[in-house]
Design a protein around this motif. Structure first.
Motif, PDB file in Angstrom:
ATOM      1  N   GLY A  23      51.613 -60.380  28.343  1.00 16.48           N
ATOM      2  CA  GLY A  23      52.957 -60.419  29.893  1.00 16.48           C
ATOM      3  C   GLY A  23      53.666 -61.988  29.549  1.00 16.48           C
ATOM      4  N   ILE A  24      52.574 -62.925  29.701  1.00 16.53           N
ATOM      5  CA  ILE A  24      53.009 -64.209  29.925  1.00 16.53           C
ATOM      6  C   ILE A  24      54.388 -64.060  28.938  1.00 16.53           C
ATOM      7  CG2 ILE A  24      52.584 -65.945  30.231  1.00 16.53           C
ATOM      8  CD1 ILE A  24      49.802 -65.458  31.406  1.00 16.53           C
ATOM      9  N   GLN A  25      53.891 -63.975  27.499  1.00 15.54           N
ATOM     10  CA  GLN A  25      54.644 -64.856  26.342  1.00 15.54           C
ATOM     11  C   GLN A  25      55.693 -64.451  27.225  1.00 15.54           C
ATOM     12  OE1 GLN A  25      53.992 -62.240  22.101  1.00 15.54           O
ATOM     13  NE2 GLN A  25      53.571 -64.779  22.235  1.00 15.54           N
ATOM     14  N   SER A  26      56.029 -62.554  26.948  1.00 13.03           N
ATOM     15  CA  SER A  26      57.679 -61.970  27.497  1.00 13.03           C
ATOM     16  C   SER A  26      58.027 -62.359  28.662  1.00 13.03           C
ATOM     17  CB  SER A  26      57.137 -60.323  27.601  1.00 13.03           C
ATOM     18  OG  SER A  26      56.255 -60.111  26.284  1.00 13.03           O
ATOM     19  N   ALA A  27      57.137 -62.856  29.326  1.00 13.89           N
ATOM     20  CA  ALA A  27      58.050 -63.251  30.752  1.00 13.89           C
ATOM     21  C   ALA A  27      58.917 -64.933  30.468  1.00 13.89           C
ATOM     22  CB  ALA A  27      57.365 -63.378  31.519  1.00 13.89           C
ATOM     23  N   GLY A  28      58.185 -65.694  29.333  1.00 10.36           N
ATOM     24  CA  GLY A  28      58.685 -67.089  28.508  1.00 10.36           C
ATOM     25  C   GLY A  28      59.983 -65.949  28.282  1.00 10.36           C
ATOM     26  N   ALA A  29      60.508 -65.251  26.928  1.00  5.54           N
ATOM     27  CA  ALA A  29      61.207 -64.834  26.537  1.00  5.54           C
ATOM     28  C   ALA A  29      61.487 -64.348  27.467  1.00  5.54           C
ATOM     29  CB  ALA A  29      60.434 -63.572  25.338  1.00  5.54           C
ATOM     30  N   ALA A  30      61.403 -63.658  28.357  1.00  8.52           N
ATOM     31  CA  ALA A  30      62.555 -62.725  29.028  1.00  8.52           C
ATOM     32  C   ALA A  30      63.433 -64.616  29.700  1.00  8.52           C
ATOM     33  CB  ALA A  30      62.143 -62.188  30.164  1.00  8.52           C
ATOM     34  N   ASP A  49      71.569 -59.021  25.768  1.00  8.49           N
ATOM     35  CA  ASP A  49      71.297 -58.470  26.739  1.00  8.49           C
ATOM     36  C   ASP A  49      70.179 -57.838  26.913  1.00  8.49           C
ATOM     37  OD1 ASP A  49      73.017 -60.321  28.930  1.00  8.49           O
ATOM     38  OD2 ASP A  49      74.863 -58.616  27.816  1.00  8.49           O
ATOM     39  N   ALA A  50      70.235 -56.921  25.632  1.00 10.66           N
ATOM     40  CA  ALA A  50      68.834 -55.874  25.524  1.00 10.66           C
ATOM     41  C   ALA A  50      67.906 -56.721  25.670  1.00 10.66           C
ATOM     42  CB  ALA A  50      69.454 -55.562  23.675  1.00 10.66           C
ATOM     43  N   ASN A  51      67.389 -58.241  24.757  1.00  9.03           N
ATOM     44  CA  ASN A  51      66.503 -58.961  25.079  1.00  9.03           C
ATOM     45  C   ASN A  51      65.597 -59.477  25.630  1.00  9.03           C
ATOM     46  OD1 ASN A  51      66.116 -58.705  22.112  1.00  9.03           O
ATOM     47  ND2 ASN A  51      66.749 -60.097  21.544  1.00  9.03           N
ATOM     48  N   THR A  52      66.703 -59.761  26.957  1.00  5.87           N
ATOM     49  CA  THR A  52      66.046 -60.212  28.159  1.00  5.87           C
ATOM     50  C   THR A  52      65.931 -58.631  29.218  1.00  5.87           C
ATOM     51  OG1 THR A  52      68.217 -61.596  28.113  1.00  5.87           O
ATOM     52  CG2 THR A  52      67.708 -60.440  31.009  1.00  5.87           C
ATOM     53  N   ALA A  53      66.165 -57.925  28.949  1.00  4.49           N
ATOM     54  CA  ALA A  53      65.935 -56.738  29.864  1.00  4.49           C
ATOM     55  C   ALA A  53      63.872 -56.329  28.583  1.00  4.49           C
ATOM     56  CB  ALA A  53      66.567 -54.907  29.115  1.00  4.49           C
ATOM     57  N   LEU A  54      64.169 -56.982  27.448  1.00  2.65           N
ATOM     58  CA  LEU A  54      63.286 -55.808  26.890  1.00  2.65           C
ATOM     59  C   LEU A  54      61.918 -57.093  27.188  1.00  2.65           C
ATOM     60  CD1 LEU A  54      63.447 -55.917  22.786  1.00  2.65           C
ATOM     61  CD2 LEU A  54      61.603 -56.505  24.475  1.00  2.65           C
ATOM     62  N   TYR A  55      62.276 -57.731  26.980  1.00  3.85           N
ATOM     63  CA  TYR A  55      61.258 -59.104  27.775  1.00  3.85           C
ATOM     64  C   TYR A  55      60.480 -59.246  28.934  1.00  3.85           C
ATOM     65  CZ  TYR A  55      61.657 -60.582  23.139  1.00  3.85           C
ATOM     66  OH  TYR A  55      60.734 -60.781  21.351  1.00  3.85           O
ATOM     67  N   SER A  56      61.333 -58.612  30.028  1.00  2.00           N
ATOM     68  CA  SER A  56      61.014 -58.198  31.489  1.00  2.00           C
ATOM     69  C   SER A  56      60.585 -57.310  31.648  1.00  2.00           C
ATOM     70  CB  SER A  56      62.674 -57.918  32.008  1.00  2.00           C
ATOM     71  OG  SER A  56      63.841 -59.347  32.286  1.00  2.00           O
ATOM     72  N   THR A  57      60.971 -56.339  30.508  1.00  5.80           N
ATOM     73  CA  THR A  57      59.739 -54.951  31.132  1.00  5.80           C
ATOM     74  C   THR A  57      58.667 -55.225  30.095  1.00  5.80           C
ATOM     75  OG1 THR A  57      60.781 -53.700  28.907  1.00  5.80           O
ATOM     76  CG2 THR A  57      61.516 -53.149  31.314  1.00  5.80           C
ATOM     77  N   PHE A  58      58.344 -55.980  28.960  1.00  9.15           N
ATOM     78  CA  PHE A  58      57.316 -55.730  28.424  1.00  9.15           C
ATOM     79  C   PHE A  58      56.157 -56.899  29.272  1.00  9.15           C
ATOM     80  CE2 PHE A  58      56.166 -57.575  23.638  1.00  9.15           C
ATOM     81  CZ  PHE A  58      54.914 -57.441  24.013  1.00  9.15           C
ATOM     82  N   ALA A  59      56.850 -58.037  30.032  1.00  4.58           N
ATOM     83  CA  ALA A  59      56.245 -58.595  30.868  1.00  4.58           C
ATOM     84  C   ALA A  59      55.618 -58.198  31.661  1.00  4.58           C
ATOM     85  CB  ALA A  59      57.228 -60.111  31.563  1.00  4.58           C
ATOM     86  N   VAL A  60      56.315 -56.910  31.963  1.00  2.00           N
ATOM     87  CA  VAL A  60      55.268 -55.732  33.359  1.00  2.00           C
ATOM     88  C   VAL A  60      53.901 -55.325  32.620  1.00  2.00           C
ATOM     89  CG1 VAL A  60      55.964 -54.667  35.263  1.00  2.00           C
ATOM     90  CG2 VAL A  60      57.644 -56.202  35.044  1.00  2.00           C
ATOM     91  N   VAL A  61      54.429 -54.600  32.032  1.00  2.00           N
ATOM     92  CA  VAL A  61      54.284 -53.995  31.119  1.00  2.00           C
ATOM     93  C   VAL A  61      52.598 -54.756  30.672  1.00  2.00           C
ATOM     94  CG1 VAL A  61      53.561 -52.321  29.764  1.00  2.00           C
ATOM     95  CG2 VAL A  61      55.345 -51.864  30.418  1.00  2.00           C
ATOM     96  N   GLY A  62      52.806 -55.633  30.046  1.00  2.00           N
ATOM     97  CA  GLY A  62      52.084 -56.675  29.155  1.00  2.00           C
ATOM     98  C   GLY A  62      50.829 -56.774  30.147  1.00  2.00           C
ATOM     99  N   PHE A  63      51.079 -57.011  31.465  1.00  2.00           N
ATOM    100  CA  PHE A  63      49.494 -57.297  32.161  1.00  2.00           C
ATOM    101  C   PHE A  63      48.895 -56.288  32.418  1.00  2.00           C
ATOM    102  CE2 PHE A  63      52.275 -60.956  33.680  1.00  2.00           C
ATOM    103  CZ  PHE A  63      51.309 -61.873  33.533  1.00  2.00           C
ATOM    104  N   PHE A  64      48.744 -55.043  32.188  1.00  2.00           N
ATOM    105  CA  PHE A  64      48.115 -53.789  32.195  1.00  2.00           C
ATOM    106  C   PHE A  64      48.304 -53.198  30.960  1.00  2.00           C
ATOM    107  CE2 PHE A  64      50.705 -54.680  35.976  1.00  2.00           C
ATOM    108  CZ  PHE A  64      49.795 -54.935  37.319  1.00  2.00           C
ATOM    109  N   SER A  65      48.946 -53.659  30.324  1.00  2.00           N
ATOM    110  CA  SER A  65      48.476 -52.853  28.820  1.00  2.00           C
ATOM    111  C   SER A  65      46.940 -52.886  28.002  1.00  2.00           C
ATOM    112  CB  SER A  65      49.927 -53.006  27.655  1.00  2.00           C
ATOM    113  OG  SER A  65      49.519 -54.510  27.059  1.00  2.00           O
TER     114      SER A  65
END
Length: 504
Positions: free
Chosen positions: A425-432, A86-102
């Motif tokens: 961002g895209i990497q994290s979307a896949g992981a999520a 559950d933690a990693n699902t949350a992690l990569y979900s926010t990572f995916a959003v932030v990654g696009f703008f980071s």
């Protein structure tokens, strides 16, 4: 710079070019650290690309390296893997959003501050599992995962910017391998800690001391990032500098994000490869290591997995820089090598996976499942041990090639930041998505098949870019189309085109 003299540089068929060179060769950049070259009024011996990259590698050694060691235990060291899932699902979900703008954030704040802020989230993530050992507070673990997603998006974008834009073109592969070796040494050493502390543990979570050790090391990494020098002070051995945008605003960075796509639409074909680049961790760490082995064997497997990544990074990093073969040929050869690895290694993995216990059997609380111990012998342990090691080798090969492909497309620090932001961002979307599938108790065989299928498809989509877009070199003028810098700002005087030494 004191006592400069004018020298004349002539190219065949061209008029003489006036250049400036230092009279004293002792203060020119030299050696692997360029000790003694001038930046502003002070001698900043650590402002060479290689030393800055090594510093970043040690930040990642202490932050994501320890995170990988923790996750390599399967379930972040917990018997029940659902909290970590559950933690990693949350992690990569926010990572995916932030990654696009980071990438835009890194360009605005600078890589030093971006990297340090990014490191803080790792400490809180490890602390949440220490808390979970005592109070089973799943909410804190999920919050820590979501917060780490924000921080990791910043850290990895800053890291990618440095790794792709600081090195000269002919050394990008080996610089990536240097980073990957040091970074994964963190995971190796981090895995040795729980291995030593849990050497006699067959069942149960890892000890509190394991989590405390991770917290302290991760905090040191966030502090170390503050000692990097700003990108504008970095200078390569030939005198050239990293291409940055002058006085970037939030608007110019958001605009640059879209320009990355509109000016280079072919980058979309790399997105499936980005997407697939972290999905295999879910199967490998939770559905193989945590599901099939007991506590101490999982720790040993983690150590071997991250050690194999070092081998993979060195082999692929140096092969990608093999100077006797043109870069375009190396790019094509690397794609073929990845395809062979994907189908041979994962084909062997399927031969092992289809014989394993189902998720229902492993997670049946009425009849505790006891995983394989390292004393199990050839068929029970040695075979899957080597399979798990080759999975680690494959991970390093895949990631090294992606970074090298992006670095081969541009030498601009600004464009590298945006490319890395898209990548993470895209990497994290896949992981999520894959961590969520694991949380929904998707059968192990399905997780394996989906992972293998996406990896193969990603190579098909990426092939046109690798085959036709990557060139033997990227000209300075081409990179400057993406920035408001001039040749004067980024090139050594001796390398300026004829007539450009005074008017750029």
């Amino acid at each position: 710079m004191a006592d400069e003299k004018q020298v004349m540089a002539t190219k065949e068929g061209d008029a003489p070019v006036t250049a400036t060179a230092p009279a004293d060769p002792a203060i020119r950049p030299s050696g692997w650290m360029y000790k003694g070259f001038k930046v502003g009024k002070n001698e900043v011996w650590y402002a060479s690309p290689i030393f800055q990259l090594i510093m970043v590698a040690f930040v990642c050694f202490l932050c994501p390296g320890m995170f990988n060691a923790l996750n390599g235990l399967g379930g972040a060291g917990q018997v029940d893997t659902s909290a970590q899932t559950d933690a990693n699902t949350a992690l990569y979900s926010t990572f995916a959003v932030v990654g696009f703008f980071s990438g835009s954030i890194a360009n605005k704040l600078g890589v030093r501050l971006t990297l340090s802020i990014g490191g803080l989230g790792y400490c809180i993530y490890a602390a949440s599992f220490l808390s979970y050992n005592h109070n089973q507070n799943r909410g804190f673990v999920i919050f820590a995962g979501a917060f780490l997603g924000v921080c990791a998006g910043l850290l990895w974008t800053a890291q990618g910017t440095i790794m792709m834009s600081y090195p000269p073109e002919h050394k990008k592969g080996r610089y990536i391998s240097y980073f990957w070796v040091i970074f994964n040494l963190g995971a190796v050493i981090g895995s040795l800690v729980p291995l030593g502390q849990n050497i006699n543990s067959i069942v149960g979570p890892v000890t509190d001391g394991t989590y405390v050790g991770f917290i302290v090391l991760m905090l040191l990494g966030a502090i170390l990032a503050l000692f990097l020098c700003d990108a504008g002070k970095v200078q390569r051995a030939d005198g050239s500098k990293v291409i940055l945008m002058k006085n970037p605003s939030w608007w110019t960075e958001i605009k640059g994000l879209f320009e990355t796509i509109t000016q280079s639409p072919w980058v979309l074909l790399l997105f499936p490869m980005f997407f697939a680049s972290n999905i295999f961790y879910t199967y490998q760490l939770n559905d193989m290591n945590a599901a099939a082995f007991n506590t101490r064997t999982r720790s040993l497997n983690g150590t071997l997995y991250w050690s194999s990544q070092i081998i993979g990074a060195v082999i692929f990093g140096y092969a990608l820089d093999y100077s006797k073969v043109r870069r375009t040929v190396r790019a094509k050869a690397s794609l073929i090598a990845l395809a062979v690895l994907t189908f041979v290694l994962w084909g062997g993995g399927w031969a092992w996976q289809k014989k394993q216990a189902t998720r229902e059997v492993v997670e049946d609380t009425a009849v505790p499942f006891v995983g394989v111990d390292w004393t199990g012998g050839g068929d029970a342990y040695i075979g899957p041990m080597f399979l798990f090691m080759f999975y680690g080798f494959f991970d390093a090969a895949w990631q090294t090639c992606i970074y090298w492909y992006m670095g081969a497309l541009s030498n601009s620090g600004r464009k590298a930041a945006n490319l890395t932001g898209f990548y993470k961002g895209i990497q994290s979307a896949g992981a999520a998505i894959f961590w969520r599938l694991d949380g929904l108790k998707t059968p192990y065989n399905t997780m394996f098949g989906a992972t293998w299928g996406l990896l193969g498809a990603a190579l098909v989509f990426a092939a046109p870019v690798i085959w036709m877009v990557i060139k033997d070199t990227v000209t300075l003028e081409e990179d400057l189309k993406f920035s408001d810098e001039t040749l004067r700002d980024v090139a050594p005087t001796s390398q300026l085109p004829v007539g450009k030494e005074a008017d750029v």
